[in-house]
Design an enzyme around this catalytic site. Sequence first.
Site, PDB file in Angstrom:
ATOM      1  N   GLY A  83      33.705 -29.336 -31.345  1.00  9.04           N
ATOM      2  CA  GLY A  83      33.493 -28.910 -30.054  1.00  9.04           C
ATOM      3  C   GLY A  83      34.369 -29.639 -29.067  1.00  9.04           C
ATOM      4  CG  ASP A 138      30.708 -30.913 -28.039  1.00 12.84           C
ATOM      5  OD1 ASP A 138      30.146 -31.964 -28.271  1.00 12.84           O
ATOM      6  OD2 ASP A 138      30.704 -30.011 -28.572  1.00 12.84           O
ATOM      7  CG  ASP A 141      21.581 -31.878 -26.455  1.00 17.31           C
ATOM      8  OD1 ASP A 141      20.995 -31.645 -25.201  1.00 17.31           O
ATOM      9  OD2 ASP A 141      21.286 -31.188 -27.500  1.00 17.31           O
ATOM     10  CE  LYS A 169      22.642 -29.164 -22.800  1.00 16.66           C
ATOM     11  NZ  LYS A 169      22.311 -28.239 -23.881  1.00 16.66           N
ATOM     12  CG  PHE A 190      22.556 -23.459 -25.936  1.00 11.59           C
ATOM     13  CD1 PHE A 190      22.623 -24.644 -26.769  1.00 11.59           C
ATOM     14  CD2 PHE A 190      23.729 -22.724 -26.314  1.00 11.59           C
ATOM     15  CE1 PHE A 190      23.178 -25.001 -27.968  1.00 11.59           C
ATOM     16  CE2 PHE A 190      24.443 -22.898 -27.427  1.00 11.59           C
ATOM     17  CZ  PHE A 190      24.254 -24.111 -28.243  1.00 11.59           C
ATOM     18  CG  ASP A 197      29.703 -23.927 -31.657  1.00 11.48           C
ATOM     19  OD1 ASP A 197      29.422 -24.949 -31.483  1.00 11.48           O
ATOM     20  OD2 ASP A 197      29.015 -23.359 -32.780  1.00 11.48           O
ATOM     21  NE  ARG A 203      33.719 -24.229 -32.625  1.00  9.44           N
ATOM     22  CZ  ARG A 203      32.813 -25.010 -32.505  1.00  9.44           C
ATOM     23  NH1 ARG A 203      32.603 -25.844 -31.448  1.00  9.44           N
ATOM     24  NH2 ARG A 203      31.894 -25.236 -33.636  1.00  9.44           N
TER      25      ARG A 203
HETATM   26  P1  IMP Z   1      23.122 -34.255 -30.051  1.00  9.03           P
HETATM   27  O1  IMP Z   1      23.345 -34.927 -31.280  1.00  9.03           O
HETATM   28  O2  IMP Z   1      21.866 -33.588 -29.796  1.00  9.03           O
HETATM   29  O3  IMP Z   1      23.623 -35.315 -28.743  1.00  9.03           O
HETATM   30  O4  IMP Z   1      24.093 -32.934 -29.908  1.00  9.03           O
HETATM   31  C1  IMP Z   1      25.527 -33.117 -29.878  1.00  9.03           C
HETATM   32  C2  IMP Z   1      26.071 -31.938 -30.464  1.00  9.03           C
HETATM   33  O5  IMP Z   1      24.945 -30.569 -30.362  1.00  9.03           O
HETATM   34  C3  IMP Z   1      27.077 -31.460 -29.693  1.00  9.03           C
HETATM   35  O6  IMP Z   1      28.403 -32.160 -30.194  1.00  9.03           O
HETATM   36  C4  IMP Z   1      27.250 -29.991 -29.711  1.00  9.03           C
HETATM   37  O7  IMP Z   1      27.809 -29.739 -31.090  1.00  9.03           O
HETATM   38  C5  IMP Z   1      25.687 -29.680 -29.786  1.00  9.03           C
HETATM   39  N1  IMP Z   1      25.192 -29.163 -28.717  1.00  9.03           N
HETATM   40  C6  IMP Z   1      24.400 -29.528 -28.086  1.00  9.03           C
HETATM   41  N2  IMP Z   1      24.029 -29.047 -26.560  1.00  9.03           N
HETATM   42  C7  IMP Z   1      24.707 -27.907 -26.685  1.00  9.03           C
HETATM   43  C8  IMP Z   1      25.220 -26.914 -25.815  1.00  9.03           C
HETATM   44  O8  IMP Z   1      24.487 -26.892 -24.785  1.00  9.03           O
HETATM   45  N3  IMP Z   1      25.993 -26.116 -26.209  1.00  9.03           N
HETATM   46  C9  IMP Z   1      26.495 -26.125 -27.556  1.00  9.03           C
HETATM   47  N4  IMP Z   1      26.334 -27.116 -28.480  1.00  9.03           N
HETATM   48  C10 IMP Z   1      25.359 -27.926 -27.982  1.00  9.03           C
HETATM   49 MG    MG Z   2      29.728 -30.869 -31.702  1.00  8.07          MG
END
Ligand code: IMP
Ligand code: MG
Length: 226
Positions: A83, A138, A141, A169, A190, A197, A203
């Site tokens: 990403g 990227d 979350d 986020k 999202f 993606d 992407r």
């Molecule tokens: P985390 O581990 O929950 O912090 O998420 C990180 C990964 O989830 C990011 O690197 C993205 O690949 C994916 N992700 C989380 N939120 C989004 C979104 O809104 N759009 C696209 N990918 C997301």
């Molecule tokens: Mg990612």
Amino acid sequence: MEKSDRPANVSKSKSPAQTHQPEPASEMTEDRKSPHVDIRWLKDIERVLITEQQLARRISEMTQAIQRDFSGREMVVVSVLSGTVMFLADLIRHLNLPLRLDFIGVSSYGAGTESGDLVFTKELRIDVKNRDVLLVDDILDTGKTMSRVLEKLKALRPRKIRTCVLLNKAARRVENVKADYIGFEIPDYFVVGYGLDFAERYRNLPFVGVLHEHVFKEVQKSPYRK
Ligand code: IMP
Ligand code: MG
């Protein structure tokens, strides 16, 4: 998330925690008009959240801050696949510092669910011991990816590690992890585009946009985990 009347300016402070005030995404700024969505994307994209121009301006501010904090020593940029592809390219092309670049791959095990365990799909090749590392992702979350990658990197004993994400986020955070450099704070939508993606698509959009609900339903997948 707080509403802001104007985009935050980058502070002149030297502290990493304060130098990089993230910008609120465009819909949270004074004029709440959504920028125009190109006709090619109208079917799938509900609206543009961050325009190409906003991305370019903010990334240039971020590189200045990173440059100040990393000057004097060669750095290693560790980027999380896939990403970060566009963000990374724009970020490093403006980094006027000697650097080496490596990638780390991480993916969730239980495909299509939010709670799948994370597995590493690509290991680092550069030795980061005693190095100054910038970890780039990227979006922050839940924070699970960032905390797992940080844990792995710290075990390799770098001299310092700073974290850099295009999007934050905060509303979805589960792990106690923060980024030192944040491009934009976004609400719990999202988002796709500019490297991000959904089911490996979108992407290539040059902006960050919000996907229409109907796209999730058609693919019948949870938007968060692939
Ligand atoms: P985390 O581990 O929950 O912090 O998420 C990180 C990964 O989830 C990011 O690197 C993205 O690949 C994916 N992700 C989380 N939120 C989004 C979104 O809104 N759009 C696209 N990918 C997301
Ligand atoms: Mg990612």
